[in-house]
Design a protein around this motif. Structure first.
Motif, short mmCIF file in Angstrom:
data_model
loop_
_atom_site.label_atom_id
_atom_site.label_comp_id
_atom_site.label_asym_id
_atom_site.label_seq_id
_atom_site.Cartn_x
_atom_site.Cartn_y
_atom_site.Cartn_z
N PRO A 5 0.65 -1.22 0.04
CA PRO A 5 0.01 -0.01 -0.15
C PRO A 5 1.01 1.33 0.10
CG PRO A 5 -0.91 -1.61 1.66
CD PRO A 5 0.35 -2.13 1.07
N ALA A 53 2.02 1.60 -3.35
CA ALA A 53 0.97 2.06 -4.21
C ALA A 53 0.67 3.52 -4.32
CB ALA A 53 -0.16 1.34 -3.81
N ASN A 54 0.99 4.10 -3.22
CA ASN A 54 0.63 5.61 -3.18
C ASN A 54 1.80 6.48 -4.00
OD1 ASN A 54 -1.37 5.80 -1.57
ND2 ASN A 54 -0.17 5.81 0.51
N PRO A 79 -2.31 -8.54 7.94
CA PRO A 79 -3.28 -7.48 7.32
C PRO A 79 -2.68 -6.80 6.10
CG PRO A 79 -3.75 -7.61 9.59
CD PRO A 79 -2.51 -8.48 9.27
N LEU A 80 -1.20 -6.47 6.24
CA LEU A 80 -0.51 -5.41 5.30
C LEU A 80 0.05 -6.52 4.29
CD1 LEU A 80 0.91 -2.46 7.53
CD2 LEU A 80 -0.23 -2.53 5.13
N ASP A 118 0.24 -8.17 -3.04
CA ASP A 118 1.25 -8.75 -4.02
C ASP A 118 1.73 -7.47 -4.68
OD1 ASP A 118 2.20 -9.64 -6.45
OD2 ASP A 118 0.55 -10.80 -7.23
N SER A 148 3.03 -7.61 -8.48
CA SER A 148 1.96 -7.22 -9.22
C SER A 148 1.84 -5.50 -9.45
CB SER A 148 0.63 -7.75 -8.93
OG SER A 148 -0.46 -7.53 -9.93
N LEU A 149 1.72 -5.04 -8.27
CA LEU A 149 1.66 -3.54 -8.12
C LEU A 149 2.87 -2.87 -8.72
CD1 LEU A 149 0.39 -3.16 -4.70
CD2 LEU A 149 -0.88 -2.91 -6.58
N PRO A 202 3.73 -2.54 -13.64
CA PRO A 202 3.61 -1.37 -14.39
C PRO A 202 4.46 -0.33 -14.45
CG PRO A 202 1.59 -2.50 -13.51
CD PRO A 202 2.73 -3.07 -12.68
N ALA A 251 -4.35 4.05 -9.02
CA ALA A 251 -3.26 3.64 -8.31
C ALA A 251 -3.30 4.24 -6.86
CB ALA A 251 -1.78 3.85 -8.77
N ILE A 295 -5.29 2.72 -4.56
CA ILE A 295 -5.00 1.18 -3.92
C ILE A 295 -4.96 1.30 -2.34
CG2 ILE A 295 -3.20 -0.60 -3.96
CD1 ILE A 295 -3.11 0.26 -7.06
N ALA A 296 -4.24 2.08 -1.71
CA ALA A 296 -3.87 2.03 -0.40
C ALA A 296 -5.41 1.59 0.44
CB ALA A 296 -3.32 2.93 0.30
N HIS A 331 -6.89 -1.48 -0.35
CA HIS A 331 -6.45 -2.49 0.36
C HIS A 331 -7.10 -2.85 1.83
CE1 HIS A 331 -3.20 -5.31 2.15
NE2 HIS A 331 -3.67 -4.61 3.17
N ARG A 337 -10.50 -4.20 1.24
CA ARG A 337 -10.51 -5.74 0.74
C ARG A 337 -10.26 -6.46 2.30
NH1 ARG A 337 -6.60 -10.02 -0.30
NH2 ARG A 337 -4.69 -9.11 0.01
N ARG A 338 -9.49 -5.91 3.04
CA ARG A 338 -9.46 -6.59 4.28
C ARG A 338 -10.76 -6.33 5.22
NH1 ARG A 338 -5.64 -10.57 4.02
NH2 ARG A 338 -3.54 -9.65 3.54
N LEU A 362 -2.42 -3.36 -11.77
CA LEU A 362 -2.57 -2.82 -10.74
C LEU A 362 -3.67 -3.04 -9.74
CD1 LEU A 362 -1.80 0.75 -12.33
CD2 LEU A 362 -0.11 -0.59 -10.49
N ARG A 372 -5.39 -6.06 -9.65
CA ARG A 372 -5.47 -7.50 -9.22
C ARG A 372 -5.27 -7.71 -7.51
NH1 ARG A 372 -2.68 -9.24 -13.46
NH2 ARG A 372 -4.10 -9.24 -15.21
N PRO A 373 -4.15 -7.14 -7.13
CA PRO A 373 -4.17 -7.10 -5.86
C PRO A 373 -5.06 -6.78 -4.67
CG PRO A 373 -1.95 -6.49 -6.66
CD PRO A 373 -3.12 -6.25 -7.70
N ARG A 394 -10.71 -15.30 10.75
CA ARG A 394 -9.48 -16.22 10.51
C ARG A 394 -8.75 -16.36 11.79
NH1 ARG A 394 -6.33 -13.16 6.78
NH2 ARG A 394 -4.92 -14.92 6.86
N THR A 444 -8.55 -1.72 9.00
CA THR A 444 -8.47 -3.05 8.82
C THR A 444 -7.18 -3.74 8.07
OG1 THR A 444 -9.88 -2.93 6.88
CG2 THR A 444 -10.90 -3.49 8.79
N GLY A 445 -6.79 -3.00 7.38
CA GLY A 445 -5.38 -3.58 6.30
C GLY A 445 -4.28 -2.78 6.70
N GLY A 446 -4.19 -1.91 7.75
CA GLY A 446 -2.79 -1.24 7.93
C GLY A 446 -2.24 -0.28 7.04
N ALA A 447 -3.05 0.06 5.84
CA ALA A 447 -2.60 1.17 5.03
C ALA A 447 -3.16 2.56 5.58
CB ALA A 447 -3.28 0.80 3.73
N ILE A 448 -2.05 3.32 5.97
CA ILE A 448 -2.78 4.34 6.62
C ILE A 448 -3.26 5.32 5.72
CG2 ILE A 448 -1.20 4.02 8.81
CD1 ILE A 448 0.85 5.96 7.94
#
Lengths: 514, 514
Positions: free
Chosen positions: A74, A77-78, A110-111, A114, A117-118, A121, B77, B80-81, B84, B87-88, B118, B120-121, B272, B382-386
């Protein structure tokens, strides 16, 4: 020595100077290594797009890879949008991205994501390190890939155990391939086409836009009657003073096609054949006339400086002389608009300025006005991913601390990466930002009109108008520690900009344009 | 009707209400369709991470997909963060991304990139539309994928000619698969393990954290002596008033492992098995004791509400009764710090508040303090992406206009997506932001110390300290049109927050914590 320290030692040997960083927990061994292995300056960005845009600006001006240090998928990605621009600028950059320890990846914490894949490109090379013993040599490969002329983006993913586990020591450098030489047959073919054509043009990009190459191109143009054209959005163009003037290909495809309508041979020098920026209904991708001959003297990856010199020799064109500098525009007066803004900047900018142009519609008139400005470097938005200007200016200022940097910056675009102002304040960078505040996505309003939507509905208006509320750029800049003021007349712009140029350090001037 | 209009009509039929958008030229037919096909509210974000984070917040509260509309690969892009995180969180989202016209892609124009790589993840489903005739049915598929309980991210790439070319009409809806039912054997196995264990615990996530499911879990816990635990970062947790208290698993793995040390059977309900957030030297991914039995009653994708009800029946546990609400903390006094901040918020927050917690280290004490608060909803990172808090609060406020939204927000994280404040101002959203200003990446300073770096060098200090210069959040918020003030005592926080809760509309309070 751990893997992170071995990497840093390799980086210092290779000539790495700066690391634009926004690290997290998985990059802490590399952060610690920045202290234990001196030699690489760590520059913090508050957002990853600032780091990657700064790396691009640094690389364009310094000609060697900048490092970035980014946090997992992530965080990386930024930074993608400005890496997209860097890829299009062919800037050398080595991205270092931390990842979970190799043994932790299977847990899908959690973090986890892939990252490859990011990264693909925007990267010429992507590799995930497998052990601490390999981290330094992986870096050496990344550096060599990035350094391949004119430059590439290389991305190395470093799981945290590869950073903290033991390593033997720094790696041997890997030689990067030199730019391919253009062969004699291509020179001869270009001579033939230039001689045969009645309205030839040279279309210049990449290293053909540096001072010496431009002078050589001017000799060739003088000897053959060719026009000198350059890419709409050059990565780096030397301009002003006695450098030959180069026409910039217009942005809109109909205007670009009109500009090329009379060309019967287009010689590509360090550039690909120009194409429409966007596809439109009832339009095509191609810009040159159908029957124009397209001649590739050199691709952007080949040695276009030598190719130009060889072409000049083959044409027996005279050695390049200085061209006569045109007159600067009159001392601009009248209402404040993009034209007067461009003229004020062109008349006031100091010798050796670096002008980063993400002015979008507000910046367009500046380019022509600055033909007569003192010698300067012009950096454009190569990849169309907005939010590039303020970060790019930041990196350029770090690469060239003795030169004044000017960010000619559209407001809508600035809002993506305005955190760059904080890095400018913290590092005391000599950057003057001309923030062109028209409080709209003006280009989209123009595109709507071009698409026949002359009276946009409520949704289209709300998605292109930024005036409710108006962003207060003086407040934003001040909030980030950059002194700022607002001007709404040409006179006020002239005096405020003159004062900013007389001082050092970051300044922002909000230019009221709408 | 063109492809864009056919898509929008399909979206309106499906129940789409909001599109969080930051479009560009390649999305203009979809922008125009937002006007010609009424029913979907367009909400502009000045940065794509605002759009995707808002879509996540909206989806968590509304339970149906939000749309995003984003510009090509680089624009996507930037989002994305927060995708992410979405998704979580298992949030339903449909991303619409414009691309160049199909016939223009081969030209590799400046903005061309590999969007699928970009996307898919962060996407359960990615598809590039091939013709305008298919755009509406592609959307119907995307909506069905996104709507699959509990929720997924679906990404549809729409080349601009697929938007502007003719289409027949809207597509038929595609049914989304219902959440799988947990079979009787699993219920029986869980009964057996709960009965056999001496120190069982239920570990709850996803829909098991809604009010009815929590009450059922509390009955089960009362009947079996099981502890009630939940994920460290729940997507959505109902809390307060008469809802049973649930222990949150601690963040640091040693603390989490200590919390679980006595558990001999961990029953997963909509969750999980918990794992360490990061891997550390000499640590492992696993958190529960090695000999603890891990029992999956239901995965997050299965119907965990019904599974809990069936388990309660099988255990002959009594029908859930209201639990006794504990007492609220004392009227907090003393120096302003994360503890007093948490206590002030918990004592003042109104009935029905939605609390978005990206407070990081500054937010930790709030969670326990709020056990006794009036009924409210708690949304975590949830995903840790700040950079998730301000956008998520924005989307939650759009989903629930009658509820007060509170963003408990760390300053370092807020700097990634602070543009969300502008959207809050423009839309007049009822969001109070408590901006926790400690002017550092405190978590990284803690992690450095945990890694044994007790005296960080200059680089490590510079990469974790944000105090030179200090960001002025009152200035930033004002610049975006959000009224703001700064407090540096507990008393001032209490009175300022109380006043903010008594009004409607966006407010920011900078809480001086360092």
């Amino acid at each position: 020595m751990n893997g992170a320290e071995a990497l840093l030692r390799t980086a210092v040997s290779a000539g790495a100077e700066v690391c634009f960083a926004n690290p997290g927990t998985t990059e802490l061994p590399l952060v610690a290594a920045l202290d234990s292995v001196p030699g690489v300056r760590a520059v913090l960005g508050l957002f990853e797009g600032v780091c990657t845009g700064a790396a691009d600006g640094y690389a364009r001006m310094r000609g060697r890879p900048a490092l970035t240090l980014l946090h997992l998928g992530p965080g990386f990605a930024n930074g993608i949008a400005n890496l997209h621009n860097a890829r299009r600028a062919r800037s050398p950059i080595v991205n270092l991205i931390g990842d979970h320890a190799t043994w932790h990846l299977a847990s899908d914490a959690p973090l986890t994501s892939d990252i490859e894949s990011l990264a693909r490109p925007v990267s010429a090379w992507v590799h995930t390190c497998r052990s601490s013993a390999e981290l330094a040599s992986d870096f050496a490969t990344a550096w060599a890939v990035a350094s391949t002329r004119p430059g590439r983006v290389a991305t190395l993913i470093a799981p945290s155990d590869c950073q903290w586990n033991d390593a033997e020591g720094p790696a041997k450098m890997v030689a990067s391939e030199p730019a391919a030489t253009v062969d004699d047959a291509k020179i001869a073919a270009t001579v033939e086409e230039l001689t045969r054509a009645s309205r030839p043009a040279l279309f210049l990009g990449a290293r053909a836009l540096r001072a010496d190459a431009l002078r050589t191109a001017w000799s060739i143009a003088s000897a053959t009657g060719a026009r000198l054209l350059c890419e709409t959005f050059p990565a780096r163009l030397e301009r002003g003073a006695d450098l030959p003037n180069v026409e910039r290909l217009p942005y809109f495809p109909d205007q670009a096609a009109a500009s090329l309508a009379n060309v019967d041979a287009l010689v590509l020098v360090g550039a690909r054949e120009p194409v429409a920026f966007f596809g439109y209904e009832d339009a095509t991708s191609r810009l040159p006339p159908k029957d124009a001959k397209i001649v590739t003297l050199s691709s952007p990856e080949e040695n276009c400086e030598d190719a130009l010199a060889a072409l000049r020799e083959a044409l027996h064109a005279p050695r390049p002389a200085a061209s006569k500098a045109p007159d600067l525009p009159e001392r601009p007066t009248g209402p404040l608009n993009p034209s007067t803004l461009g003229a004020v900047l062109a008349t006031l900018q100091p010798e050796g300025a670096i002008v980063v142009d993400e002015g979008a519609t507000s910046g367009l008139p500046y380019f022509n006005a600055a033909t007569a400005a003192p010698a300067h470097t012009y950096l454009a938005l190569t990849g169309g991913a907005i939010g590039q200007g303020l970060p790019c200016a930041t990196g350029a200022a770090i690469a060239c601390p003795d030169r004044k940097v000017v960010a000619l910056q559209a407001d809508g675009s600035a809002l993506y990466t305005m955190q760059a102002l904080w890095t400018q304040a913290r590092e005391g960078l000599d950057v003057v930002t001309l923030l062109c505040a028209n409080h709209s996505y003006r280009i989209l309003q123009i595109e709507l009109a071009r698409a026949g939507i002359s009276e946009p509905g409520a949704a289209a208006r709300s998605l292109t108008d930024l005036s409710q509320p108006r962003v207060d750029w003086v407040a934003l800049a001040s909030g980030f520690g950059v002194p700022a003021s607002r001007v709404d007349t040409t006179e006020a712009l002239r005096s405020t900009l003159g004062a900013a140029f007389a001082e050092r350090g970051p300044r922002l001037i909000e230019v009221a344009l709408g």
